[in-house]
Write an enzyme that holds these catalytic residues in place. Structure first.
Site, mmCIF file in Angstrom:
data_model
loop_
_atom_site.group_PDB
_atom_site.id
_atom_site.type_symbol
_atom_site.label_atom_id
_atom_site.label_comp_id
_atom_site.label_asym_id
_atom_site.label_seq_id
_atom_site.Cartn_x
_atom_site.Cartn_y
_atom_site.Cartn_z
ATOM 1 N N LYS A 180 0.838 -1.204 0.000
ATOM 2 C CA LYS A 180 0.000 0.000 0.000
ATOM 3 C C LYS A 180 0.874 1.255 0.000
ATOM 4 C CE LYS A 180 -0.368 -0.448 5.038
ATOM 5 N NZ LYS A 180 -1.227 -0.929 6.137
ATOM 6 N N ARG A 218 -11.043 0.288 14.426
ATOM 7 C CA ARG A 218 -11.012 1.141 13.228
ATOM 8 C C ARG A 218 -11.926 0.525 12.174
ATOM 9 N NH1 ARG A 218 -4.796 1.731 11.568
ATOM 10 N NH2 ARG A 218 -5.309 -0.415 11.032
ATOM 11 N N TYR A 244 14.410 30.599 8.321
ATOM 12 C CA TYR A 244 13.143 31.251 8.644
ATOM 13 C C TYR A 244 12.978 31.423 10.151
ATOM 14 C CZ TYR A 244 11.299 30.695 3.905
ATOM 15 O OH TYR A 244 11.076 30.773 2.566
ATOM 16 N N MET A 284 11.119 24.392 2.870
ATOM 17 C CA MET A 284 10.465 23.506 1.899
ATOM 18 C C MET A 284 11.486 22.736 1.050
ATOM 19 S SD MET A 284 7.773 24.397 -1.144
ATOM 20 C CE MET A 284 6.603 25.220 -0.082
HETATM 21 C C1 LIG Z 1 -0.427 -1.898 6.818
HETATM 22 C C2 LIG Z 1 -0.979 -3.199 7.267
HETATM 23 C C3 LIG Z 1 -0.145 -4.312 7.409
HETATM 24 C C4 LIG Z 1 1.353 -4.219 7.356
HETATM 25 O O1 LIG Z 1 1.795 -3.748 8.593
HETATM 26 P P1 LIG Z 1 3.347 -3.502 8.926
HETATM 27 O O2 LIG Z 1 3.340 -3.071 10.333
HETATM 28 O O3 LIG Z 1 3.809 -2.457 7.988
HETATM 29 O O4 LIG Z 1 4.040 -4.798 8.701
HETATM 30 C C5 LIG Z 1 -0.735 -5.531 7.702
HETATM 31 N N1 LIG Z 1 -2.082 -5.628 7.847
HETATM 32 C C6 LIG Z 1 -2.897 -4.573 7.738
HETATM 33 C C7 LIG Z 1 -4.362 -4.738 7.958
HETATM 34 C C8 LIG Z 1 -2.386 -3.313 7.459
HETATM 35 O O5 LIG Z 1 -3.201 -2.252 7.388
#
Ligand SMILES: *Cc1c(COP(=O)(O)O)cnc(C)c1O
Length: 376
Positions: free
Chosen positions: A44, A142, A264, A316
């Site tokens: 992801k 969640r 800055y 930036m």
């Molecule tokens: C992002 C995610 C993972 C991977 O988790 P890591 O801590 O990066 O290994 C696994 N399962 C779900 C449901 C996630 O959202």
């Protein structure tokens, strides 16, 4: 070693991604997990900012047989790279998106009774059975079905008509903390709930979870962060190989006088004459503004293995660093040379600590302006 400015005359920063290290990290999981356990690849957020296409290809070459992404859009892009490998979308099935899932042969993670109802209805409309993953919540609050919702589902199996529940999954809240009691409690809840789905494969562990207990491996583990070199066991040494190496160019070297300020807000005033370098790197590149100078524990970058502290505020596109504490026998920094932001002297986890965040945020913030080099 060739000088940075000769090798990269056009570039402000160079991000090297070591695909061999990705492959080695994936193989480490394959060796570690219990028999018959699949190691899925979590790619992801553009593979945690590292580059989804290159990472996915590398994982496929290692035999990865399941991908997870967060959004449908990510899945559709991944489908071009991995035409035949199952891809699951963690974010749930949006109303009206069902057709896109089937058009690209993408598997939704069903996070609610409503997701399940709509996916079942879609399967019936198509006159077929469709694959799905069911997510049960065991502490995160969640996404996912509560234990009660999961149980209710199994009391009325007609609600799963047309749905092939391939995997039942949950997600740890605290697996990065070695002794956190919630991890074992979640595993117990997961064991109870997943019993309701005897045909489905079971998947619980993320990066850290899979290092905590072999009992958590089940049929599939879902590592993300550790694939990219992050430490899944922060209480100890990092078992993973580093994947990401980042250098940024020195634009100018300046001799600042006592009493002058820098950056800055003039947030830092020199108390003594100080040689500084201005680096082509800023918060737009993912060098977080929280890396701005602090009284204690501030961020640094490395020149020939020696730390140079950040001075003043991160801008930036620019950051200033202190060259005044370099040992005498170190080669003098030169305009056009590169300094190490991430590499052998500073890991993703180290930089995260200086920035007051976690390495996940460092990786997923990696900017789009670097020249990216993927080494096989
Ligand atoms: C992002 C995610 C993972 C991977 O988790 P890591 O801590 O990066 O290994 C696994 N399962 C779900 C449901 C996630 O959202």
């Amino acid at each position: 070693m060739q000088a940075f400015f000769e090798e990269f005359p056009n570039d402000s920063g160079v991000l090297r991604v070591d695909l061999k290290a990705i492959a080695a990290n994936y193989r480490l999981f394959q060796d570690k997990v219990v028999a018959h356990c699949t190691v899925a690849g979590v790619v992801k957020a553009n593979a945690y900012g590292v580059g989804m296409a290159q990472i996915a290809k590398t994982l496929l070459a290692q035999g990865c047989a399941q991908f997870f992404v967060a959004t449908l859009d990510e899945a559709v892009r991944l489908r071009d790279i991995a035409p035949n490998t199952p891809i699951a979308v963690l974010g749930g099935l949006f109303k009206g998106a069902e057709g896109t899932y089937t058009a690209h042969n993408i598997t939704p993670v069903l996070n609610s009774p409503d997701d399940i109802t709509r996916w079942g209805a879609h399967a019936q409309k198509q006159g077929t059975t469709l694959p799905a993953i069911i997510h049960v919540d065991t502490a995160m609050n969640r996404l996912g079905l509560s234990a009660a919702q999961a149980h209710a589902l199994t009391q009325d199996l007609s609600r799963l008509d047309g749905i092939d529940v391939q995997i039942i999954m949950s997600h740890f809240a605290c697996a990065d903390e070695a002794e956190h009691s919630l991890t074992a409690a979640q595993a117990t809840r997961f064991a109870e709930i997943s019993k309701y789905f005897p045909q489905a494969k079971k998947s619980l562990a993320n990066s850290s979870g899979l290092f905590r207990a072999a009992d958590y491996h089940y049929d599939m583990v879902r590592p993300g962060y550790s694939l990219y070199g992050g430490n899944p066991t922060p209480e100890g040494a990092n078992p993973m190989q580093a994947v990401v190496h980042l250098q940024a160019r020195i634009l100018q070297i300046r001799d600042c006088r006592a009493g002058e300020s820098i950056g800055y807000g003039a947030s830092h005033i020199f108390t003594q004459d100080t040689r500084t370098a201005t680096i082509a790197l800023g918060y737009a590149d993912g060098f977080l503004r929280s890396n701005s100078q602090r009284d204690e524990g501030g961020a640094c970058v490395y020149w020939h293995g020696h730390p140079c502290s950040v001075l003043g505020r991160v801008s930036m596109d620019l950051v200033s660093i202190d060259l005044s504490n370099l040992p005498k026998d170190t080669p003098a920094p030169q305009i056009g040379e590169g300094v190490e932001i991430l590499g052998p002297h500073q890991s993703v986890d180290d930089l995260a600590k200086s920035a007051g965040t976690i390495g996940y945020e460092i990786l997923t913030s990696l900017g789009a302006r670097y020249r990216r080099i993927y080494s096989e």
